[in-house]
Motif scaffolding. Sequence first.
Motif, mmCIF file in Angstrom:
data_model
loop_
_atom_site.group_PDB
_atom_site.id
_atom_site.type_symbol
_atom_site.label_atom_id
_atom_site.label_comp_id
_atom_site.label_asym_id
_atom_site.label_seq_id
_atom_site.Cartn_x
_atom_site.Cartn_y
_atom_site.Cartn_z
ATOM 1 N N VAL A 165 51.884 38.475 43.160
ATOM 2 C CA VAL A 165 50.851 37.591 43.705
ATOM 3 C C VAL A 165 50.451 38.073 45.102
ATOM 4 C CG1 VAL A 165 50.317 35.248 44.423
ATOM 5 C CG2 VAL A 165 51.693 35.635 42.378
ATOM 6 N N LEU A 166 49.163 38.422 45.228
ATOM 7 C CA LEU A 166 48.644 38.857 46.532
ATOM 8 C C LEU A 166 48.094 37.686 47.319
ATOM 9 C CD1 LEU A 166 46.889 42.177 45.444
ATOM 10 C CD2 LEU A 166 49.236 41.822 46.210
ATOM 11 N N ASN A 167 47.393 36.762 46.646
ATOM 12 C CA ASN A 167 46.937 35.534 47.301
ATOM 13 C C ASN A 167 46.701 34.471 46.239
ATOM 14 O OD1 ASN A 167 44.118 35.734 46.336
ATOM 15 N ND2 ASN A 167 44.022 37.489 47.719
ATOM 16 N N GLU A 168 46.723 33.221 46.661
ATOM 17 C CA GLU A 168 46.542 32.091 45.763
ATOM 18 C C GLU A 168 45.533 31.120 46.360
ATOM 19 O OE1 GLU A 168 50.665 31.273 43.410
ATOM 20 O OE2 GLU A 168 50.651 30.706 45.516
ATOM 21 N N ARG A 169 44.827 30.417 45.482
ATOM 22 C CA ARG A 169 43.929 29.361 45.931
ATOM 23 C C ARG A 169 43.891 28.253 44.885
ATOM 24 N NH1 ARG A 169 38.601 29.712 43.877
ATOM 25 N NH2 ARG A 169 38.332 31.470 42.436
ATOM 26 N N THR A 170 43.661 27.033 45.345
ATOM 27 C CA THR A 170 43.583 25.882 44.454
ATOM 28 C C THR A 170 42.120 25.592 44.137
ATOM 29 O OG1 THR A 170 45.601 24.949 45.384
ATOM 30 C CG2 THR A 170 44.177 23.458 44.169
ATOM 31 N N VAL A 171 41.835 25.444 42.838
ATOM 32 C CA VAL A 171 40.466 25.161 42.399
ATOM 33 C C VAL A 171 40.442 23.771 41.756
ATOM 34 C CG1 VAL A 171 39.890 27.581 42.073
ATOM 35 C CG2 VAL A 171 40.855 26.311 40.176
ATOM 36 N N PRO A 172 39.280 23.082 41.816
ATOM 37 C CA PRO A 172 39.241 21.697 41.324
ATOM 38 C C PRO A 172 39.329 21.552 39.810
ATOM 39 C CG PRO A 172 37.068 22.400 42.103
ATOM 40 C CD PRO A 172 38.041 23.459 42.505
ATOM 41 N N VAL A 173 38.815 22.551 39.056
ATOM 42 C CA VAL A 173 38.785 22.405 37.595
ATOM 43 C C VAL A 173 39.288 23.676 36.933
ATOM 44 C CG1 VAL A 173 37.393 21.877 35.557
ATOM 45 C CG2 VAL A 173 36.784 20.869 37.761
ATOM 46 N N THR A 174 40.327 23.532 36.099
ATOM 47 C CA THR A 174 40.807 24.638 35.266
ATOM 48 C C THR A 174 41.016 24.109 33.854
ATOM 49 O OG1 THR A 174 43.136 24.218 35.772
ATOM 50 C CG2 THR A 174 41.976 25.815 37.168
#
Length: 406
Positions: free
Chosen positions: A328-337
Amino acid sequence: MAGRSIIVVLAFAAGAAIVTLTPGLSTRLQRVVGIDMQNNRGASSVKSDGPEINLPIISMTDDQIKRAQIGLTSAGAGTIARRLLVPGTIIPHADHIVHVAVKLSGTVAELRKNIGDDVAKGEVIAVLESREVADAKSEYLAAALTNDLQQDLSTRDKTLWDSRVGTEQQYLRSRNAAAQTEMRLKIARQKLLALGLGEEEITAVPGAPEASLRRQDVRSPISGRVAERKVELGTAVGRDSLETELFVVVDLSRVWVELSVASSDLPSIKEGQSVQISARGLTETAIGKVVFVSPLVDKDTRTARVVAEIPNPDQTWRPGSFVTAGIVLNERTVPVTVPATAIQKLDGQPIVFVRTKDGFEKRDVVVGEREDHALEIVSGLTPGEAIAATNTFPLKAELSKPRDED
Protein backbone atom coordinates in the motif's frame (compact mmCIF):
# COMPACT_ATOMS: atom_id res chain seq x y z
CA MET A 1 -44.83 18.23 -55.63
CA ALA A 2 -47.47 19.56 -53.31
CA GLY A 3 -49.67 16.63 -54.24
CA ARG A 4 -47.03 14.13 -53.20
CA SER A 5 -46.67 15.81 -49.79
CA ILE A 6 -50.39 15.59 -49.24
CA ILE A 7 -50.30 11.85 -50.09
CA VAL A 8 -47.45 11.18 -47.57
CA VAL A 9 -49.31 13.04 -44.81
CA LEU A 10 -52.49 11.10 -45.51
CA ALA A 11 -50.55 7.79 -45.47
CA PHE A 12 -48.90 8.65 -42.14
CA ALA A 13 -52.28 9.53 -40.60
CA ALA A 14 -53.81 6.33 -41.89
CA GLY A 15 -50.96 4.26 -40.44
CA ALA A 16 -51.34 5.90 -37.06
CA ALA A 17 -55.04 5.17 -37.07
CA ILE A 18 -54.43 1.52 -37.93
CA VAL A 19 -51.91 1.10 -35.14
CA THR A 20 -54.19 2.74 -32.62
CA LEU A 21 -57.07 0.52 -33.56
CA THR A 22 -54.90 -2.63 -33.72
CA PRO A 23 -53.17 -3.24 -30.32
CA GLY A 24 -51.75 -6.60 -31.43
CA LEU A 25 -49.54 -4.95 -34.07
CA SER A 26 -45.77 -5.38 -33.38
CA THR A 27 -43.85 -2.52 -31.77
CA ARG A 28 -41.33 -2.65 -34.62
CA LEU A 29 -44.10 -1.77 -37.02
CA GLN A 30 -45.28 0.91 -34.63
CA ARG A 31 -41.80 2.51 -34.84
CA VAL A 32 -41.84 2.26 -38.63
CA VAL A 33 -44.92 4.38 -38.77
CA GLY A 34 -43.47 6.78 -36.20
CA ILE A 35 -45.10 5.67 -32.92
CA ASP A 36 -42.93 4.13 -30.09
CA MET A 37 -45.30 2.87 -27.43
CA GLN A 38 -43.76 2.28 -23.98
CA ASN A 39 -43.24 -1.34 -23.03
CA ASN A 40 -44.76 -1.59 -19.55
CA ARG A 41 -42.84 -4.81 -18.73
CA GLY A 42 -39.43 -3.26 -19.10
CA ALA A 43 -39.70 0.41 -18.15
CA SER A 44 -41.32 2.89 -15.82
CA SER A 45 -41.56 6.65 -16.02
CA VAL A 46 -39.98 8.91 -13.48
CA LYS A 47 -41.09 12.53 -13.39
CA SER A 48 -38.58 15.24 -12.68
CA ASP A 49 -38.07 18.92 -13.28
CA GLY A 50 -36.73 18.12 -16.76
CA PRO A 51 -38.00 15.80 -19.44
CA GLU A 52 -39.45 12.40 -18.53
CA ILE A 53 -36.77 9.67 -18.00
CA ASN A 54 -37.36 5.99 -18.72
CA LEU A 55 -35.78 3.67 -16.09
CA PRO A 56 -35.79 -0.04 -17.02
CA ILE A 57 -37.39 -2.12 -14.26
CA ILE A 58 -37.16 -5.87 -13.71
CA SER A 59 -40.10 -6.98 -11.61
CA MET A 60 -39.17 -9.56 -8.95
CA THR A 61 -40.62 -10.53 -5.62
CA ASP A 62 -38.55 -11.30 -2.55
CA ASP A 63 -39.20 -15.00 -3.04
CA GLN A 64 -38.04 -14.84 -6.67
CA ILE A 65 -34.86 -13.03 -5.62
CA LYS A 66 -34.17 -15.71 -3.05
CA ARG A 67 -34.74 -18.54 -5.52
CA ALA A 68 -32.50 -16.80 -8.07
CA GLN A 69 -29.77 -16.62 -5.36
CA ILE A 70 -29.21 -12.93 -5.97
CA GLY A 71 -27.20 -11.46 -3.10
CA LEU A 72 -28.03 -7.98 -1.81
CA THR A 73 -25.83 -5.39 -0.17
CA SER A 74 -25.82 -1.69 0.56
CA ALA A 75 -23.61 0.83 -1.21
CA GLY A 76 -21.45 2.57 1.35
CA ALA A 77 -18.17 4.21 2.19
CA GLY A 78 -14.93 2.30 1.78
CA THR A 79 -11.18 2.61 1.57
CA ILE A 80 -9.43 2.68 -1.78
CA ALA A 81 -5.68 2.04 -1.76
CA ARG A 82 -3.06 2.47 -4.44
CA ARG A 83 -0.78 -0.55 -4.37
CA LEU A 84 2.55 -1.57 -5.85
CA LEU A 85 2.36 -5.18 -7.04
CA VAL A 86 5.58 -7.18 -6.72
CA PRO A 87 6.41 -10.92 -6.79
CA GLY A 88 7.41 -12.71 -3.61
CA THR A 89 8.13 -16.04 -1.93
CA ILE A 90 6.94 -17.36 1.43
CA ILE A 91 9.83 -18.21 3.75
CA PRO A 92 9.92 -19.29 7.43
CA HIS A 93 10.09 -16.55 10.03
CA ALA A 94 13.75 -16.38 11.10
CA ASP A 95 12.77 -16.19 14.78
CA HIS A 96 10.39 -19.14 14.47
CA ILE A 97 12.70 -21.84 13.13
CA VAL A 98 14.98 -23.94 15.37
CA HIS A 99 17.69 -26.50 14.60
CA VAL A 100 17.67 -28.89 17.56
CA ALA A 101 21.26 -30.02 18.03
CA VAL A 102 23.19 -31.95 20.69
CA LYS A 103 26.06 -30.61 22.74
CA LEU A 104 27.69 -33.89 23.70
CA SER A 105 28.82 -37.23 22.29
CA GLY A 106 26.40 -40.13 22.48
CA THR A 107 23.93 -42.32 20.63
CA VAL A 108 20.23 -41.86 19.88
CA ALA A 109 18.28 -44.09 22.28
CA GLU A 110 14.74 -42.81 21.54
CA LEU A 111 13.03 -40.73 18.85
CA ARG A 112 9.68 -39.58 20.14
CA LYS A 113 8.73 -37.33 17.21
CA ASN A 114 8.66 -37.79 13.47
CA ILE A 115 8.34 -35.51 10.45
CA GLY A 116 5.09 -33.57 10.54
CA ASP A 117 4.41 -34.08 14.25
CA ASP A 118 3.36 -31.12 16.35
CA VAL A 119 5.52 -30.34 19.36
CA ALA A 120 5.12 -28.10 22.38
CA LYS A 121 7.80 -25.91 23.87
CA GLY A 122 9.89 -27.97 26.31
CA GLU A 123 8.49 -31.31 25.12
CA VAL A 124 10.91 -34.25 24.96
CA ILE A 125 11.46 -35.17 21.31
CA ALA A 126 14.44 -37.55 21.69
CA VAL A 127 16.57 -39.30 24.30
CA LEU A 128 20.35 -39.77 24.11
CA GLU A 129 22.66 -42.14 25.94
CA SER A 130 26.10 -40.70 26.64
CA ARG A 131 29.08 -41.55 28.82
CA GLU A 132 29.92 -37.87 28.82
CA VAL A 133 26.64 -36.92 30.45
CA ALA A 134 26.99 -39.83 32.88
CA ASP A 135 30.42 -38.55 33.96
CA ALA A 136 29.09 -35.01 34.32
CA LYS A 137 26.15 -36.14 36.44
CA SER A 138 28.41 -38.31 38.60
CA GLU A 139 30.75 -35.39 39.13
CA TYR A 140 27.81 -33.22 40.11
CA LEU A 141 26.52 -35.81 42.59
CA ALA A 142 29.96 -36.16 44.18
CA ALA A 143 30.39 -32.40 44.39
CA ALA A 144 26.95 -32.01 45.95
CA LEU A 145 27.65 -34.70 48.56
CA THR A 146 31.05 -33.25 49.45
CA ASN A 147 29.63 -29.77 49.66
CA ASP A 148 26.80 -30.80 51.95
CA LEU A 149 29.27 -32.50 54.32
CA GLN A 150 31.68 -29.61 54.30
CA GLN A 151 28.93 -27.07 54.90
CA ASP A 152 27.85 -29.06 57.97
CA LEU A 153 31.44 -29.16 59.26
CA SER A 154 31.82 -25.43 58.69
CA THR A 155 28.59 -24.76 60.57
CA ARG A 156 29.73 -26.98 63.48
CA ASP A 157 33.19 -25.33 63.72
CA LYS A 158 31.57 -21.90 63.67
CA THR A 159 29.33 -22.92 66.56
CA LEU A 160 32.35 -24.19 68.52
CA TRP A 161 34.27 -21.00 67.81
CA ASP A 162 31.34 -18.85 68.90
CA SER A 163 31.12 -20.82 72.17
CA ARG A 164 34.91 -20.51 72.67
CA VAL A 165 35.27 -24.29 72.61
CA GLY A 166 36.97 -24.64 69.23
CA THR A 167 39.98 -22.79 67.91
CA GLU A 168 39.86 -19.96 65.40
CA GLN A 169 42.34 -21.77 63.12
CA GLN A 170 40.06 -24.80 62.87
CA TYR A 171 37.07 -22.60 62.03
CA LEU A 172 38.97 -20.74 59.31
CA ARG A 173 40.18 -23.98 57.71
CA SER A 174 36.65 -25.35 57.76
CA ARG A 175 35.16 -22.18 56.26
CA ASN A 176 37.75 -22.15 53.46
CA ALA A 177 37.07 -25.80 52.62
CA ALA A 178 33.32 -25.11 52.52
CA ALA A 179 33.85 -22.27 50.05
CA GLN A 180 35.93 -24.53 47.81
CA THR A 181 33.39 -27.36 47.81
CA GLU A 182 30.61 -24.89 47.02
CA MET A 183 32.60 -23.60 44.08
CA ARG A 184 33.18 -27.15 42.78
CA LEU A 185 29.45 -27.82 42.99
CA LYS A 186 28.70 -24.71 40.97
CA ILE A 187 31.26 -25.72 38.34
CA ALA A 188 29.74 -29.21 38.09
CA ARG A 189 26.30 -27.67 37.75
CA GLN A 190 27.49 -25.37 34.96
CA LYS A 191 28.85 -28.39 33.07
CA LEU A 192 25.41 -29.97 33.12
CA LEU A 193 23.84 -26.75 31.89
CA ALA A 194 26.41 -26.60 29.09
CA LEU A 195 25.51 -30.14 28.05
CA GLY A 196 21.87 -29.10 27.66
CA LEU A 197 20.24 -30.14 30.93
CA GLY A 198 17.59 -27.81 32.34
CA GLU A 199 17.23 -26.52 35.88
CA GLU A 200 14.53 -29.05 36.75
CA GLU A 201 16.56 -31.94 35.37
CA ILE A 202 19.60 -30.94 37.40
CA THR A 203 17.51 -30.65 40.55
CA ALA A 204 16.13 -34.14 39.93
CA VAL A 205 19.57 -35.76 39.42
CA PRO A 206 20.22 -36.71 43.10
CA GLY A 207 16.93 -38.63 43.34
CA ALA A 208 16.98 -40.17 39.85
CA PRO A 209 17.56 -43.93 39.30
CA GLU A 210 21.15 -44.92 38.62
CA ALA A 211 20.28 -46.19 35.12
CA SER A 212 19.07 -42.73 34.11
CA LEU A 213 22.47 -41.13 34.75
CA ARG A 214 23.65 -41.90 31.22
CA ARG A 215 20.44 -40.68 29.55
CA GLN A 216 19.65 -37.15 28.52
CA ASP A 217 16.34 -35.78 27.24
CA VAL A 218 16.39 -33.55 24.16
CA ARG A 219 13.63 -30.95 24.32
CA SER A 220 12.12 -28.62 21.73
CA PRO A 221 12.97 -24.96 22.41
CA ILE A 222 9.76 -23.76 20.71
CA SER A 223 6.26 -24.91 19.89
CA GLY A 224 5.79 -25.84 16.26
CA ARG A 225 6.01 -28.71 13.84
CA VAL A 226 8.83 -31.09 12.98
CA ALA A 227 9.97 -30.14 9.47
CA GLU A 228 13.06 -32.39 9.31
CA ARG A 229 14.52 -35.38 11.18
CA LYS A 230 18.22 -35.89 10.60
CA VAL A 231 18.99 -39.10 12.55
CA GLU A 232 17.79 -42.65 13.14
CA LEU A 233 17.75 -44.83 16.23
CA GLY A 234 21.27 -45.82 17.30
CA THR A 235 22.94 -43.02 15.33
CA ALA A 236 26.16 -41.79 16.90
CA VAL A 237 25.97 -38.04 17.36
CA GLY A 238 28.12 -35.32 18.78
CA ARG A 239 31.60 -34.05 18.09
CA ASP A 240 34.44 -35.43 15.94
CA SER A 241 32.65 -34.89 12.58
CA LEU A 242 29.52 -36.69 13.73
CA GLU A 243 25.99 -35.41 13.17
CA THR A 244 25.01 -32.84 15.76
CA GLU A 245 21.59 -31.77 14.41
CA LEU A 246 18.64 -34.00 15.28
CA PHE A 247 15.53 -32.09 14.22
CA VAL A 248 14.36 -28.89 12.55
CA VAL A 249 11.27 -27.47 14.25
CA VAL A 250 9.32 -24.69 12.54
CA ASP A 251 6.58 -22.49 13.95
CA LEU A 252 4.48 -21.38 10.97
CA SER A 253 1.95 -19.29 12.92
CA ARG A 254 3.74 -16.30 11.40
CA VAL A 255 5.81 -16.33 8.21
CA TRP A 256 7.87 -13.93 6.16
CA VAL A 257 7.33 -12.92 2.55
CA GLU A 258 10.54 -12.18 0.66
CA LEU A 259 9.89 -9.58 -2.06
CA SER A 260 11.94 -8.23 -4.96
CA VAL A 261 11.36 -4.51 -5.46
CA ALA A 262 12.80 -2.57 -8.39
CA SER A 263 15.27 0.14 -7.44
CA SER A 264 13.04 2.78 -9.04
CA ASP A 265 10.21 1.88 -6.64
CA LEU A 266 12.32 1.79 -3.48
CA PRO A 267 11.76 5.46 -2.53
CA SER A 268 8.06 4.62 -2.06
CA ILE A 269 8.69 1.63 0.22
CA LYS A 270 9.01 2.12 3.97
CA GLU A 271 9.08 -0.25 6.92
CA GLY A 272 5.66 -0.49 8.52
CA GLN A 273 3.67 -0.16 5.29
CA SER A 274 0.67 -2.47 4.91
CA VAL A 275 0.94 -5.39 2.48
CA GLN A 276 -1.75 -7.62 1.02
CA ILE A 277 -0.62 -11.11 0.00
CA SER A 278 -2.44 -13.26 -2.57
CA ALA A 279 -1.60 -16.35 -4.58
CA ARG A 280 -2.91 -18.07 -7.67
CA GLY A 281 -5.30 -20.85 -6.74
CA LEU A 282 -6.10 -19.41 -3.30
CA THR A 283 -9.18 -17.36 -2.49
CA GLU A 284 -7.70 -16.24 0.84
CA THR A 285 -5.59 -13.14 1.20
CA ALA A 286 -3.38 -12.09 4.10
CA ILE A 287 -2.63 -8.63 5.46
CA GLY A 288 0.79 -7.94 6.93
CA LYS A 289 3.41 -5.23 7.08
CA VAL A 290 6.88 -4.51 5.76
CA VAL A 291 9.49 -5.30 8.42
CA PHE A 292 12.71 -4.87 6.45
CA VAL A 293 13.90 -2.91 3.42
CA SER A 294 17.42 -3.78 2.31
CA PRO A 295 19.78 -0.84 1.89
CA LEU A 296 21.54 -2.77 -0.91
CA VAL A 297 20.47 -3.18 -4.54
CA ASP A 298 21.47 -6.27 -6.50
CA LYS A 299 23.85 -5.17 -9.25
CA ASP A 300 22.50 -7.76 -11.72
CA THR A 301 18.73 -7.54 -11.21
CA ARG A 302 18.61 -3.93 -9.97
CA THR A 303 16.17 -5.01 -7.27
CA ALA A 304 16.30 -4.84 -3.48
CA ARG A 305 15.19 -7.41 -0.91
CA VAL A 306 12.10 -6.40 1.05
CA VAL A 307 10.64 -8.61 3.78
CA ALA A 308 7.04 -8.52 4.97
CA GLU A 309 5.55 -10.43 7.90
CA ILE A 310 2.06 -11.98 7.80
CA PRO A 311 -0.01 -14.07 10.24
CA ASN A 312 -0.51 -17.71 9.28
CA PRO A 313 -2.70 -19.30 11.97
CA ASP A 314 -4.15 -21.95 9.64
CA GLN A 315 -0.79 -22.59 7.90
CA THR A 316 -2.31 -21.62 4.56
CA TRP A 317 0.91 -19.96 3.44
CA ARG A 318 3.59 -22.60 2.97
CA PRO A 319 7.28 -21.73 2.74
CA GLY A 320 8.47 -21.91 -0.86
CA SER A 321 5.15 -20.79 -2.36
CA PHE A 322 5.15 -17.98 -4.91
CA VAL A 323 2.82 -15.08 -4.12
CA THR A 324 1.94 -11.58 -5.24
CA ALA A 325 2.25 -8.74 -2.76
CA GLY A 326 0.38 -5.47 -2.98
CA ILE A 327 2.30 -2.87 -0.99
CA VAL A 328 0.00 0.00 0.00
CA LEU A 329 1.48 3.31 -1.16
CA ASN A 330 -1.46 5.51 -0.13
CA GLU A 331 -5.07 5.14 0.97
CA ARG A 332 -8.17 7.30 0.77
CA THR A 333 -11.76 6.96 1.94
CA VAL A 334 -14.50 7.31 -0.67
CA PRO A 335 -18.23 7.81 0.04
CA VAL A 336 -19.58 5.02 -2.20
CA THR A 337 -18.12 1.59 -3.00
CA VAL A 338 -19.74 -1.59 -4.29
CA PRO A 339 -18.50 -5.15 -4.79
CA ALA A 340 -16.92 -5.72 -8.19
CA THR A 341 -19.46 -8.50 -8.78
CA ALA A 342 -22.26 -5.94 -8.66
CA ILE A 343 -21.06 -4.23 -11.86
CA GLN A 344 -22.35 -5.33 -15.25
CA LYS A 345 -21.91 -3.65 -18.64
CA LEU A 346 -24.70 -2.94 -21.08
CA ASP A 347 -23.71 -1.45 -24.44
CA GLY A 348 -20.31 -0.65 -22.92
CA GLN A 349 -21.84 1.33 -20.04
CA PRO A 350 -21.25 0.15 -16.41
CA ILE A 351 -24.55 -0.48 -14.63
CA VAL A 352 -25.80 -1.72 -11.29
CA PHE A 353 -29.19 -3.05 -10.30
CA VAL A 354 -30.81 -1.06 -7.49
CA ARG A 355 -33.41 -2.83 -5.36
CA THR A 356 -36.86 -1.27 -5.47
CA LYS A 357 -40.19 -2.30 -3.97
CA ASP A 358 -41.11 -3.95 -7.29
CA GLY A 359 -37.80 -5.58 -8.17
CA PHE A 360 -34.62 -4.08 -9.60
CA GLU A 361 -33.95 -0.84 -11.42
CA LYS A 362 -31.09 -0.56 -13.88
CA ARG A 363 -28.83 2.34 -12.92
CA ASP A 364 -25.98 3.77 -15.02
CA VAL A 365 -22.90 4.51 -12.90
CA VAL A 366 -19.45 6.03 -13.30
CA VAL A 367 -16.73 3.76 -11.89
CA GLY A 368 -13.57 5.08 -10.24
CA GLU A 369 -10.61 3.18 -8.79
CA ARG A 370 -10.63 -0.47 -7.76
CA GLU A 371 -9.60 -1.85 -4.37
CA ASP A 372 -9.24 -5.61 -4.46
CA HIS A 373 -12.85 -6.81 -4.85
CA ALA A 374 -14.47 -3.40 -4.39
CA LEU A 375 -15.02 -0.53 -6.84
CA GLU A 376 -15.42 3.18 -6.22
CA ILE A 377 -18.64 4.65 -7.62
CA VAL A 378 -18.08 8.26 -8.65
CA SER A 379 -21.71 8.96 -9.59
CA GLY A 380 -24.99 7.13 -10.06
CA LEU A 381 -25.46 5.77 -6.54
CA THR A 382 -26.00 7.28 -3.13
CA PRO A 383 -24.80 5.74 0.16
CA GLY A 384 -27.25 3.29 1.67
CA GLU A 385 -29.00 2.21 -1.52
CA ALA A 386 -29.57 -1.54 -1.71
CA ILE A 387 -28.13 -3.20 -4.81
CA ALA A 388 -27.74 -6.67 -6.28
CA ALA A 389 -24.22 -7.75 -5.29
CA THR A 390 -23.83 -11.30 -6.58
CA ASN A 391 -25.32 -13.43 -9.37
CA THR A 392 -26.29 -10.31 -11.32
CA PHE A 393 -25.82 -11.75 -14.81
CA PRO A 394 -29.40 -13.14 -14.98
CA LEU A 395 -30.65 -9.60 -14.37
CA LYS A 396 -28.56 -8.33 -17.26
CA ALA A 397 -29.79 -11.18 -19.44
CA GLU A 398 -33.41 -10.34 -18.59
CA LEU A 399 -32.80 -6.70 -19.38
CA SER A 400 -31.15 -7.59 -22.69
CA LYS A 401 -34.05 -9.73 -23.96
CA PRO A 402 -35.55 -8.38 -27.20
CA ARG A 403 -38.83 -6.67 -26.45
CA ASP A 404 -39.96 -6.27 -30.07
CA GLU A 405 -42.05 -8.82 -31.84
CA ASP A 406 -41.68 -9.43 -35.54
